[in-house]
Design a protein around this motif. Structure first.
Motif, PDB file in Angstrom:
ATOM      1  N   ILE A 263      39.017  52.960  68.371  1.00 27.65           N
ATOM      2  CA  ILE A 263      38.557  54.075  67.555  1.00 27.65           C
ATOM      3  C   ILE A 263      39.803  54.808  67.054  1.00 27.65           C
ATOM      4  O   ILE A 263      40.898  54.657  67.627  1.00 27.65           O
ATOM      5  N   LEU A 264      39.651  55.576  65.986  1.00 27.47           N
ATOM      6  CA  LEU A 264      40.782  56.283  65.399  1.00 27.47           C
ATOM      7  C   LEU A 264      40.686  57.782  65.684  1.00 27.47           C
ATOM      8  O   LEU A 264      39.624  58.378  65.524  1.00 27.47           O
ATOM      9  N   GLY A 265      41.807  58.363  66.084  1.00 23.61           N
ATOM     10  CA  GLY A 265      41.880  59.805  66.320  1.00 23.61           C
ATOM     11  C   GLY A 265      43.126  60.372  65.685  1.00 23.61           C
ATOM     12  O   GLY A 265      44.073  59.631  65.388  1.00 23.61           O
ATOM     13  N   ASP A 266      43.147  61.692  65.456  1.00 20.31           N
ATOM     14  CA  ASP A 266      44.347  62.286  64.846  1.00 20.31           C
ATOM     15  C   ASP A 266      45.439  62.498  65.880  1.00 20.31           C
ATOM     16  O   ASP A 266      45.292  62.141  67.059  1.00 20.31           O
ATOM     17  N   SER A 267      46.531  63.111  65.461  1.00 24.59           N
ATOM     18  CA  SER A 267      47.713  63.223  66.314  1.00 24.59           C
ATOM     19  C   SER A 267      47.543  64.201  67.468  1.00 24.59           C
ATOM     20  O   SER A 267      48.428  64.310  68.329  1.00 24.59           O
ATOM     21  N   ASP A 268      46.428  64.937  67.506  1.00 21.21           N
ATOM     22  CA  ASP A 268      46.168  65.818  68.650  1.00 21.21           C
ATOM     23  C   ASP A 268      45.752  65.023  69.879  1.00 21.21           C
ATOM     24  O   ASP A 268      45.731  65.554  70.989  1.00 21.21           O
TER      25      ASP A 268
END
Length: 404
Positions: free
Chosen positions: A277-282
């Motif tokens: 899955i893709l997540g942001d830099s947080d």
């Protein structure tokens, strides 16, 4: 006959209250004994409460059996009751499909389907408010900035009844969340992989994770600094939520909320090394949760291209949150004090989000699939999260260069 007898009874009770009030005032000035005064105050409160309950009880029966209101009951509450019955029975029930979409953010058929579904889980009760009206009251509150008092005046119910109805329907929806919010099957994951790769050129992606901040707490008792709660969610390419988690009030760090969620412990069991899955830099980079490249130094052209495509694909979850908050205005400031009730309402809204998509379809435009190929990652070569991200970065740039 029933109405006359009950009116005589209520008249007698009012006379008793009047006599009691006279005695109370007399003793109030003649007796300095504090304990006696306290007893009088308590007794008076009990009589007033009993009198009000009698009038309310009789009026409930009259409304249910005879569609009338006792002449002894008058004032703003009765006027509101009559207007509210008129509003729901004569106006809301005759809303067109466009009016349902405008007022309830969903089609009339979807609301009717929701009522039929929830009825299966309703426990028998003595409530005189029809269940379909309860659902409409809940949706009216969820999709607007109306207070319980304002909604009560609109629907002809006391604000305490509105509050009870709101939490009753929210609980019903929340209890059914596992029917509507589930991790995708292998077949569903394959469909997401194909569509995301075809549209954006990011291979082996089966979902998108992020968290949105929701303001919580009483509007009347707001502190100088408002409190927030995080809703963490994963969605697919149709914007359906496949996993949700609500953090604790005041915890606004995505990484911490993720660590406390069940998904953090189960993700490696849900997905093999190939998928992610893709997540942001947080979020922290994991083998099954890919984040963009970050660096104090300048990124390479290849890394910037990876980040660009990652950002475009990851935007699915932002669209899902925008729809959720756009439809359900109550989420923009949840004016509820109990933390467990706040969590229940958020779960209920997410269930409704998925329920609407199931019945009305996804707003994401369907596109012809032009590339259904995924990639297989050699676990003998790629073993860490950093190695996997770099491998995908190289692959994405290679494919991009071939296309141009």
């Amino acid at each position: 006959m029933f109405i006359k007898e009950n009116n005589k009874y209520l008249t007698k009770k009012q006379n008793m209250l009047s006599n009691f009030a006279t005695e109370f005032v007399t003793e109030l000035f003649l007796d300095d004994n504090v304990s006696t005064m306290n007893r009088l105050i308590v007794a008076t409160a009990n009589v007033v409460n009993e009198n009000f309950e009698n009038v309310t009880c009789v009026n409930d029966i009259l409304l249910k059996e005879y569609n009338q209101i006792s002449p002894l009951a008058s004032g703003r509450f009765v006027k509101s009751l009559r207007e509210g019955r008129h509003f729901y029975e004569k106006i809301v029930k005759k809303f067109t499909d466009d009016e349902y979409i405008e007022n309830f953010k969903m089609r009339k058929a979807t609301v009717q389907a929701l009522i039929m579904f929830l009825k299966e889980y309703v426990k028998p009760s003595s409530s005189i408010v029809p269940f379909d009206k309860k659902v409409h009251v809940f949706l009216w509150l969820l999709t607007s900035n109306y207070s319980f008092k304002e909604a009560g005046e609109k629907f002809g119910l006391h604000k305490s009844s509105i509050s009870y109805i709101f939490h009753e329907i929210a609980n019903l929806l929340s209890e059914q969340r596992y029917q509507f919010i589930n991790w995708p099957s292998l077949e569903e994951q394959h469909v997401t992989r194909v569509k995301v790769n075809s549209r954006y050129g990011f291979p082996n992606c089966v979902g998108f994770i992020d968290a949105c901040r929701l303001k919580v707490g009483s509007k009347r008792k707001m502190k100088d600094k408002p409190e927030f709660i995080l809703l963490q969610a994963v969605c697919d390419e149709t914007l359906m939520f496949t996993d949700i988690h609500v953090g604790e009030i005041g915890n606004t760090r995505k990484g911490k909320v993720f660590k406390e969620s069940q998904l953090a412990h189960e993700l490696k069991n849900f997905l093999d090394l190939d998928n992610h899955i893709l997540g942001d830099s947080d979020y922290k980079l994991r083998r099954n949760l890919l984040t963009p490249f970050t660096s104090d130094e300048l990124l390479t052209n290849e890394e910037m291209k990876f980040n660009e495509i990652h950002w475009k694909a990851h935007s699915y979850i932002n669209q899902a949150f925008e729809i959720l908050r756009g439809k359900f205005m109550k989420l923009n400031h949840i004016d509820i004090s109990k933390p467990e009730s706040i969590t229940t309402l958020i779960y209920a809204a997410c269930v409704l989000h998925n329920f609407i998509l199931l019945h009305e379809g996804s707003p994401v435009k369907e596109e012809a699939v032009s590339n259904d190929e995924g990639i297989t990652i050699d676990t003998n070569v790629v073993t860490t999260a950093l190695e996997k991200r770099q491998f995908l970065c190289n692959y994405i740039n290679y494919i991009q260069n071939l296309q141009y």
